[in-house]
Design a protein around this motif. Structure first.
Motif, mmCIF file in Angstrom:
data_model
loop_
_atom_site.group_PDB
_atom_site.id
_atom_site.type_symbol
_atom_site.label_atom_id
_atom_site.label_comp_id
_atom_site.label_asym_id
_atom_site.label_seq_id
_atom_site.Cartn_x
_atom_site.Cartn_y
_atom_site.Cartn_z
ATOM 1 N N TYR A 1 -3.505 -9.040 4.144
ATOM 2 C CA TYR A 1 -3.101 -9.758 2.934
ATOM 3 C C TYR A 1 -1.995 -10.767 3.208
ATOM 4 O O TYR A 1 -1.442 -11.373 2.297
ATOM 5 C CB TYR A 1 -2.621 -8.768 1.856
ATOM 6 N N ASP B 1 0.893 -9.897 4.211
ATOM 7 C CA ASP B 1 2.144 -9.249 3.811
ATOM 8 C C ASP B 1 2.795 -8.624 5.044
ATOM 9 O O ASP B 1 2.103 -8.220 5.981
ATOM 10 C CB ASP B 1 1.876 -8.174 2.754
ATOM 11 N N ILE B 2 4.128 -8.565 5.017
ATOM 12 C CA ILE B 2 4.852 -8.049 6.178
ATOM 13 C C ILE B 2 4.750 -6.537 6.231
ATOM 14 O O ILE B 2 4.930 -5.855 5.224
ATOM 15 C CB ILE B 2 6.331 -8.485 6.114
ATOM 16 N N ALA C 1 11.421 2.804 -4.064
ATOM 17 C CA ALA C 1 10.888 1.455 -3.859
ATOM 18 C C ALA C 1 9.551 1.530 -3.132
ATOM 19 O O ALA C 1 9.317 2.409 -2.310
ATOM 20 C CB ALA C 1 11.874 0.633 -3.038
ATOM 21 N N SER C 2 8.669 0.592 -3.443
ATOM 22 C CA SER C 2 7.371 0.562 -2.769
ATOM 23 C C SER C 2 7.591 0.279 -1.289
ATOM 24 O O SER C 2 8.536 -0.396 -0.894
ATOM 25 C CB SER C 2 6.488 -0.528 -3.378
ATOM 26 N N ILE D 1 2.014 -8.487 10.323
ATOM 27 C CA ILE D 1 1.478 -8.776 8.991
ATOM 28 C C ILE D 1 0.100 -8.138 8.882
ATOM 29 O O ILE D 1 -0.601 -7.986 9.878
ATOM 30 C CB ILE D 1 1.367 -10.287 8.676
ATOM 31 N N ARG E 1 5.786 -1.546 0.527
ATOM 32 C CA ARG E 1 5.602 -2.975 0.797
ATOM 33 C C ARG E 1 6.929 -3.732 0.701
ATOM 34 O O ARG E 1 7.274 -4.536 1.567
ATOM 35 C CB ARG E 1 4.611 -3.586 -0.196
ATOM 36 N N GLU E 2 7.694 -3.477 -0.369
ATOM 37 C CA GLU E 2 8.965 -4.187 -0.530
ATOM 38 C C GLU E 2 9.996 -3.698 0.496
ATOM 39 O O GLU E 2 10.859 -4.475 0.934
ATOM 40 C CB GLU E 2 9.486 -4.041 -1.962
ATOM 41 N N MET E 3 9.929 -2.423 0.880
ATOM 42 C CA MET E 3 10.821 -1.931 1.944
ATOM 43 C C MET E 3 10.584 -2.737 3.219
ATOM 44 O O MET E 3 11.525 -3.130 3.904
ATOM 45 C CB MET E 3 10.565 -0.445 2.213
ATOM 46 N N ASP E 4 9.328 -2.974 3.551
ATOM 47 C CA ASP E 4 9.030 -3.722 4.779
ATOM 48 C C ASP E 4 9.488 -5.175 4.670
ATOM 49 O O ASP E 4 9.961 -5.761 5.645
ATOM 50 C CB ASP E 4 7.536 -3.646 5.091
ATOM 51 N N MET E 5 9.355 -5.734 3.461
ATOM 52 C CA MET E 5 9.859 -7.093 3.245
ATOM 53 C C MET E 5 11.364 -7.125 3.526
ATOM 54 O O MET E 5 11.876 -8.042 4.163
ATOM 55 C CB MET E 5 9.578 -7.490 1.789
ATOM 56 N N LEU E 6 12.055 -6.093 3.064
ATOM 57 C CA LEU E 6 13.512 -6.026 3.238
ATOM 58 C C LEU E 6 13.883 -5.766 4.703
ATOM 59 O O LEU E 6 14.664 -6.507 5.305
ATOM 60 C CB LEU E 6 14.072 -4.913 2.352
ATOM 61 N N SER F 1 12.342 -6.018 7.542
ATOM 62 C CA SER F 1 11.962 -6.964 8.592
ATOM 63 C C SER F 1 12.964 -8.105 8.722
ATOM 64 O O SER F 1 13.002 -8.791 9.740
ATOM 65 C CB SER F 1 10.558 -7.509 8.327
#
Lengths: 401, 401
Positions: free
Chosen positions: A142, A144-145, A61-62, A139, A64-69, A71
């Motif tokens: 961008y 993004d988290i 997984a990218s 953040i 970026r999406e790991m951090d979204m998850l 957090s």
């Protein structure tokens, strides 16, 4: 009235009972007339569980999406802690990284804080609210988290303390301070009242795992004293600061680090530029090299030995194997069964004989030293992993009474 | 190339397998050349689990902190779905309410969307990303997280479709469309190809529970056709829109609602203003009154009977008991063992005899009607709960062949 930033790690909020324990620490601090900003990590194993869920879906997984998850973990614990404080009758508000304005770079999963806006928190404090901040997250430009890496909530707390010009930053954890050695392993390990930022940095790097390195660097940079103390016992902890009072103790601690692999490149052609070739190639692969030892040339060849974190040894070996022909070298050898044992103390640079005292203790215990590395405030030796516990104990005994 | 907004509910993403199923629906849509924005709910029981965790900590937690907690559920499912899509080889980005700019009022736990900014999503679509949006959440003017109430992701999806001027809004769920009656109960229930917004609103209110009411209202307001379809079977669903083609079918559906209590105030003094007194007091307590029936005055007294949702009957009884003296009334009676059975159809207002046909069917099945309520496009009757299943079946048989 003081402004106090308190940080509570995952084990401090792992279940309902612990959450209420933390809520009481916070409200007691508040009751004494202080403003409180509390930074909280995800509960217990939440981060591990989320990482496992992601690995099932997509092991690549990218970030970026790991951090979204990930957090989301701190978001949940922050809200639950706020609810517990509400139930104790205190006004409180929980805030996320983006709400606090924790701006980071875009290095997902290991981001660095670039700035924190104090506006929202100051407004909440002016309204007499206790403020709970979800740690570990920020953040980027961008919107993004991003997350700050393992132990990142420590850095969140120190950075907030700096941004808010807090009087104190307290890191609550499941140990009651910084010890001269791991008290679970070493008999006679003593709790330190104080320790300098530099000593703490060496200890953290060496595997003491009390504070995230960046939090100590940030404390040093902004002159924020950091107190490490237990969330389960009401007693003073250890204060990390710039200058500590002189003590008899020559060294501040003995640390052991098992996360180390020793790599050797055998039979390198003894011509200039070989070390440069090797370590620039490793740097390009982002391998962190620690101790380096180069043998004296013999028969026109030499050996280079160095240590890397265990997790990076595979990458390093790959790089080195590709290079073997261009180095005219014979082979690469890897040993994972090693430990690094180190002593740390700002006092040692003005006291000769510290190194020899350490080596003597190891010699008397019949422990073979494979490599040695020194800096102004530490001495590290690489030894067989089976000897590590004994080594820490005898070295500790030699220096700390 | 069309822009399609798709929404996937909690049961559609409840485990890894279902997440990949949804990822495939999304990427198939993309493969056909469409831009896709997918709105996702929290996985399976996540929201219930989080509510339970909160209730253990603080049963009276503030709604603000509840929303902080609950919104983490959609954050996790959005990230996991994005990871699944990444693993299928498509560019994707997940976004939260605040990142999308879903602005709501400050009515935590039941907020209404005021505006959505299309900027970020359009930028991501221009970069050829599939966009996953965490449903159910927005932020208010204080930059605090708000949630939209149960089923709120439906509304997120339709609001996004309106803001982005999407060509289509598809609501994927675990049923394959809107039926003339609940197919688990009624033999011969038929899937509708189309239904009007108004009919859908009546059916939703009446307990059909396919779409959140507000999402239908929003679809009507902005003229967004909404397709309800199954995430588990690849076949057309039901389209909710303004005007549907004329069908032989006189009514669109038969619905049953068990979430209803019947309250009666007996022996009210027969003077003007009594109904006003009662219903304004109930309104102040935010009790939703549905069917109202007032008996003809006799012996200087009258009875008023009305229905409320079961969850509000306790509140309503409390209000009424306090009022009994001022109403000169004798007693309050409550019956929870009732059901409301309704037929809905835009065609019925121009077709006389619909009501009598419904009453005839009930009469022939020996079912007693306790109360009746009608609007332009629906007729509802209150009956004993034990008769409800039979009632739905016989009424359905009478109208739908």
């Amino acid at each position: 009235m003081a402004l106090i930033v308190q940080k509570f790690g995952g084990s401090s909020v792992r279940d309902d009972e612990r959450i209420f324990n933390v809520a009481r620490i916070i409200t007691e601090t508040r009751k004494k007339g202080n403003d409180v900003v509390a930074v909280v990590s995800a509960q217990g194993d939440t981060t591990d569980d989320l990482e496992a869920a992601a690995a099932r879906i997509n092991p690549n997984a990218s970030k970026r999406e790991m951090d979204m998850l990930l957090s989301a973990g701190e978001q949940m614990s922050a809200a639950l802690l706020a609810m517990a404080i509400e139930s104790l009758g205190y006004p409180v508000v929980s805030l996320l990284g983006w709400q606090v304005g924790v701006k980071t770079d875009s290095n997902y999963r290991n981001a660095r804080i670039k700035s924190i806006s104090s506006e929202r928190i100051n407004a909440e404090l002016a309204r007499k609210n206790i403020v709970i901040v979800a740690g570990f997250q920020g953040i980027n430009k961008y919107d993004d988290i991003s997350t700050l890496g393992r132990g990142g909530s420590d850095t969140s707390a120190v950075a907030l303390a700096a941004a808010l010009r807090a009087d104190k930053c307290q890191i609550y954890t499941d140990v009651d301070g910084v010890y001269t050695a791991d008290p679970r392993i070493v008999k006679g390990a003593k709790k330190l009242e104080e320790i300098t930022y530099d000593e703490m940095l060496e200890l953290a790097t060496l595997g003491a795992q009390v504070l995230q390195n960046r939090s100590v660097e940030m404390g040093k940079k902004y002159g924020i004293p950091i107190e490490v103390l237990s969330s389960l016992e009401d007693k003073p902890g250890t204060i990390v600061k710039e200058v500590v009072k002189v003590e008899k103790m020559l060294i501040r601690g003995v640390a052991r680090d098992n996360d180390v692999s020793r790599l050797s490149i055998i039979g390198i052609k003894d011509t200039p530029g070989m070390a440069f070739k090797i370590f620039s190639a490793l740097a390009r692969k982002r391998v962190n090299v620690d101790i380096i030892l180069q043998s004296v040339g013999r028969d026109g060849t030499k050996d280079i030995t160095f240590t890397v974190p265990k997790s990076q040894s595979k990458d390093a070996i790959e790089v080195l194997h590709e290079m073997l022909p261009s180095l005219n070298a014979m082979n690469v050898i890897c040993d994972d069964h090693v430990s690094k044992v180190s002593i740390v103390g700002a006092g040692m640079e003005t006291h000769p004989g510290v190194a020899s005292k350490m080596f003597e203790a190891l010699y008397e215990a019949d422990i073979n030293i494979q490599m040695i590395s020194t800096s102004e405030i530490k001495i590290s030796v690489l030894i067989d992993m089976d000897d590590a516990d004994k080594a820490v104990q005898v070295v500790h005994d030699a220096f700390i009474k």
